[in-house]
Design a protein around this motif. Structure first.
Motif, PDB file in Angstrom:
ATOM      1  N   LEU A 117     -10.483 -14.215   8.327  1.00  0.00           N
ATOM      2  CA  LEU A 117     -10.672 -15.489   7.642  1.00  0.00           C
ATOM      3  C   LEU A 117      -9.574 -16.503   7.931  1.00  0.00           C
ATOM      4  CD1 LEU A 117     -11.885 -14.259   4.138  1.00  0.00           C
ATOM      5  CD2 LEU A 117     -13.262 -15.246   5.968  1.00  0.00           C
ATOM      6  N   MET A 118      -8.372 -16.007   8.213  1.00  0.00           N
ATOM      7  CA  MET A 118      -7.248 -16.922   8.423  1.00  0.00           C
ATOM      8  C   MET A 118      -6.832 -17.059   9.876  1.00  0.00           C
ATOM      9  SD  MET A 118      -4.868 -15.890   5.185  1.00  0.00           S
ATOM     10  CE  MET A 118      -5.584 -15.724   3.553  1.00  0.00           C
ATOM     11  N   GLY A 119      -7.338 -16.188  10.740  1.00  0.00           N
ATOM     12  CA  GLY A 119      -7.021 -16.291  12.150  1.00  0.00           C
ATOM     13  C   GLY A 119      -5.582 -15.951  12.502  1.00  0.00           C
ATOM     14  N   LEU A 120      -4.967 -15.048  11.725  1.00  0.00           N
ATOM     15  CA  LEU A 120      -3.591 -14.648  12.033  1.00  0.00           C
ATOM     16  C   LEU A 120      -3.548 -13.815  13.309  1.00  0.00           C
ATOM     17  CD1 LEU A 120      -2.318 -13.706   8.454  1.00  0.00           C
ATOM     18  CD2 LEU A 120      -1.921 -15.824   9.733  1.00  0.00           C
ATOM     19  N   HIS A 121      -2.394 -13.811  13.953  1.00  0.00           N
ATOM     20  CA  HIS A 121      -2.208 -13.032  15.184  1.00  0.00           C
ATOM     21  C   HIS A 121      -1.504 -11.704  14.900  1.00  0.00           C
ATOM     22  CE1 HIS A 121      -1.242 -11.883  19.260  1.00  0.00           C
ATOM     23  NE2 HIS A 121       0.050 -11.912  18.986  1.00  0.00           N
ATOM     24  N   ARG A 122      -0.517 -11.716  14.007  1.00  0.00           N
ATOM     25  CA  ARG A 122       0.246 -10.503  13.687  1.00  0.00           C
ATOM     26  C   ARG A 122       0.450 -10.434  12.186  1.00  0.00           C
ATOM     27  NH1 ARG A 122       5.746  -9.881  12.627  1.00  0.00           N
ATOM     28  NH2 ARG A 122       6.590  -7.774  12.911  1.00  0.00           N
ATOM     29  N   ILE A 123       0.229  -9.240  11.650  1.00  0.00           N
ATOM     30  CA  ILE A 123       0.466  -8.996  10.231  1.00  0.00           C
ATOM     31  C   ILE A 123       1.374  -7.781  10.106  1.00  0.00           C
ATOM     32  CG2 ILE A 123      -0.580  -8.407   8.000  1.00  0.00           C
ATOM     33  CD1 ILE A 123      -3.116  -9.820   8.917  1.00  0.00           C
ATOM     34  N   TYR A 124       2.384  -7.898   9.257  1.00  0.00           N
ATOM     35  CA  TYR A 124       3.320  -6.780   9.099  1.00  0.00           C
ATOM     36  C   TYR A 124       3.416  -6.344   7.644  1.00  0.00           C
ATOM     37  CZ  TYR A 124       6.876 -10.102   7.389  1.00  0.00           C
ATOM     38  OH  TYR A 124       7.567 -11.044   6.667  1.00  0.00           O
ATOM     39  N   ALA A 125       4.011  -5.187   7.451  1.00  0.00           N
ATOM     40  CA  ALA A 125       4.266  -4.649   6.117  1.00  0.00           C
ATOM     41  C   ALA A 125       5.531  -3.815   6.188  1.00  0.00           C
ATOM     42  CB  ALA A 125       3.091  -3.795   5.635  1.00  0.00           C
ATOM     43  N   THR A 126       6.185  -3.632   5.061  1.00  0.00           N
ATOM     44  CA  THR A 126       7.400  -2.825   5.022  1.00  0.00           C
ATOM     45  C   THR A 126       7.296  -1.773   3.930  1.00  0.00           C
ATOM     46  OG1 THR A 126       8.569  -4.253   3.441  1.00  0.00           O
ATOM     47  CG2 THR A 126       8.770  -4.812   5.787  1.00  0.00           C
ATOM     48  N   CYS A 127       8.095  -0.717   4.057  1.00  0.00           N
ATOM     49  CA  CYS A 127       8.185   0.277   2.992  1.00  0.00           C
ATOM     50  C   CYS A 127       9.526   0.978   3.069  1.00  0.00           C
ATOM     51  CB  CYS A 127       7.040   1.288   3.064  1.00  0.00           C
ATOM     52  SG  CYS A 127       7.093   2.422   4.465  1.00  0.00           S
ATOM     53  N   ASP A 128       9.956   1.504   1.940  1.00  0.00           N
ATOM     54  CA  ASP A 128      11.186   2.286   1.864  1.00  0.00           C
ATOM     55  C   ASP A 128      11.011   3.547   2.711  1.00  0.00           C
ATOM     56  OD1 ASP A 128      13.089   4.331   0.760  1.00  0.00           O
ATOM     57  OD2 ASP A 128      13.557   2.729  -0.656  1.00  0.00           O
ATOM     58  N   PRO A 129      12.020   3.939   3.493  1.00  0.00           N
ATOM     59  CA  PRO A 129      11.895   5.148   4.313  1.00  0.00           C
ATOM     60  C   PRO A 129      11.555   6.401   3.513  1.00  0.00           C
ATOM     61  CG  PRO A 129      13.805   3.869   4.994  1.00  0.00           C
ATOM     62  CD  PRO A 129      13.295   3.237   3.726  1.00  0.00           C
ATOM     63  N   ARG A 130      11.902   6.418   2.246  1.00  0.00           N
ATOM     64  CA  ARG A 130      11.607   7.579   1.403  1.00  0.00           C
ATOM     65  C   ARG A 130      10.163   7.605   0.928  1.00  0.00           C
ATOM     66  NH1 ARG A 130      16.296   6.251  -2.789  1.00  0.00           N
ATOM     67  NH2 ARG A 130      15.337   4.215  -2.373  1.00  0.00           N
ATOM     68  N   ASN A 131       9.481   6.487   1.070  1.00  0.00           N
ATOM     69  CA  ASN A 131       8.105   6.397   0.589  1.00  0.00           C
ATOM     70  C   ASN A 131       7.153   6.841   1.704  1.00  0.00           C
ATOM     71  OD1 ASN A 131       5.728   5.806  -0.710  1.00  0.00           O
ATOM     72  ND2 ASN A 131       6.352   3.748  -1.346  1.00  0.00           N
ATOM     73  N   VAL A 132       7.095   8.134   1.890  1.00  0.00           N
ATOM     74  CA  VAL A 132       6.308   8.718   2.983  1.00  0.00           C
ATOM     75  C   VAL A 132       4.822   8.411   2.819  1.00  0.00           C
ATOM     76  CG1 VAL A 132       5.687  10.865   4.140  1.00  0.00           C
ATOM     77  CG2 VAL A 132       8.024  10.527   3.315  1.00  0.00           C
ATOM     78  N   ALA A 133       4.344   8.421   1.582  1.00  0.00           N
ATOM     79  CA  ALA A 133       2.925   8.167   1.343  1.00  0.00           C
ATOM     80  C   ALA A 133       2.534   6.759   1.776  1.00  0.00           C
ATOM     81  CB  ALA A 133       2.595   8.384  -0.128  1.00  0.00           C
ATOM     82  N   SER A 134       3.407   5.778   1.484  1.00  0.00           N
ATOM     83  CA  SER A 134       3.101   4.400   1.873  1.00  0.00           C
ATOM     84  C   SER A 134       3.124   4.258   3.396  1.00  0.00           C
ATOM     85  CB  SER A 134       4.103   3.432   1.244  1.00  0.00           C
ATOM     86  OG  SER A 134       3.700   2.095   1.440  1.00  0.00           O
ATOM     87  N   ALA A 135       4.066   4.896   4.052  1.00  0.00           N
ATOM     88  CA  ALA A 135       4.107   4.856   5.514  1.00  0.00           C
ATOM     89  C   ALA A 135       2.842   5.470   6.105  1.00  0.00           C
ATOM     90  CB  ALA A 135       5.342   5.594   6.018  1.00  0.00           C
ATOM     91  N   SER A 202       3.870  -6.452  -6.019  1.00  0.00           N
ATOM     92  CA  SER A 202       3.040  -5.966  -4.974  1.00  0.00           C
ATOM     93  C   SER A 202       3.903  -5.611  -3.799  1.00  0.00           C
ATOM     94  CB  SER A 202       1.945  -6.929  -4.589  1.00  0.00           C
ATOM     95  OG  SER A 202       2.377  -8.148  -4.172  1.00  0.00           O
ATOM     96  N   SER A 203       3.909  -4.390  -3.486  1.00  0.00           N
ATOM     97  CA  SER A 203       4.619  -3.960  -2.298  1.00  0.00           C
ATOM     98  C   SER A 203       4.108  -2.625  -1.848  1.00  0.00           C
ATOM     99  CB  SER A 203       6.114  -3.855  -2.563  1.00  0.00           C
ATOM    100  OG  SER A 203       6.775  -3.406  -1.421  1.00  0.00           O
ATOM    101  N   GLY A 204       4.023  -2.492  -0.555  1.00  0.00           N
ATOM    102  CA  GLY A 204       3.617  -1.204  -0.033  1.00  0.00           C
ATOM    103  C   GLY A 204       4.722  -0.204  -0.142  1.00  0.00           C
ATOM    104  N   GLY A 205       5.930  -0.639  -0.357  1.00  0.00           N
ATOM    105  CA  GLY A 205       6.924   0.332  -0.242  1.00  0.00           C
ATOM    106  C   GLY A 205       8.008   0.549  -1.127  1.00  0.00           C
TER     107      GLY A 205
END
Length: 205
Positions: A117-135, A202-205
């Motif tokens: 819908l927005m025509g983005l080229h790159r989308i990123y996300a971050t998470c804490d290294p300890r948050n294995v489930a989110s990774a 809201s955060s993945g990590g």
């Protein structure tokens, strides 16, 4: 759980109570710089998400994730640069539904909206290294692990590193099982937005 059972809609002021049910839990914000939230902080977060829709251009999109009509999580898409078509996704799920595919469903919807819908080229996300489930969730979404940024946030137990994952538009379109994933709702074109911290959830990590 089938991912299609999770639906996404715009967050509204009346969602404060449902959001606070998990934004107030220590386990939900264990790896975040915010929380556990007070009721006032959750109300401020929800109101900020609603107010973001009044901005022109709109650069922040916050959604309620619902399972069988119940709000069980939130997902957020931020456009970080219009010129370079860069975006960031994050999400939060009620702990009682961890491991049931809700985070993956939210992430898939956010990517679909960002690319489709927005025509983005790159989308990123971050998470804490300890948050294995989110990774693991970010990997399921087809995102590539780019590396680790050191000391990106100071949280309750000290400095937090951040694992960085990303996906490009062509990878989303050609990924197995992703190109035909449905997306719903409407999102207007977005523009450059500076880095900003959301106080509530809201955060993945």
């Amino acid at each position: 759980m089938n991912e299609t059972s999770v639906t996404m809609r715009e967050l509204v002021v009346g969602d404060c109570h449902a959001v606070h049910a998990f934004a107030s839990l220590p386990e939900a914000c264990r790896y975040q710089a915010w929380g556990p939230n007070t009721e006032v902080q959750t109300r401020d977060f929800v109101q900020g998400a609603v107010d973001a829709r009044l901005q022109s251009p709109q650069t922040r999109f916050v959604y309620a994730a619902c399972l069988d009509g119940e709000l069980v999580g939130i997902g957020e898409l931020k456009v970080r640069s219009l010129a370079h078509r860069q975006g960031e996704i994050s999400y939060l799920v009620h702990p009682r539904l961890w491991g049931r595919g809700v985070g993956t469903a939210i992430g898939g919807e956010l990517l679909g909206r960002g690319f489709g819908l927005m025509g983005l080229h790159r989308i990123y996300a971050t998470c804490d290294p300890r948050n294995v489930a989110s990774a693991r969730v970010l990997g399921k979404l087809g995102m590539t692990h780019e590396g680790r940024h050191r000391h990106t946030a100071r949280i309750r137990d000290g400095w937090r590193d951040s694992e960085v994952f990303s996906i490009l538009d062509r990878e989303w379109c050609t990924g197995p099982g992703l190109s035909d994933r449905g997306i719903g709702g409407q999102a207007p074109a977005a523009a450059l937005v500076p880095e900003a911290k959301s106080r509530a959830g809201s955060s993945g990590g």
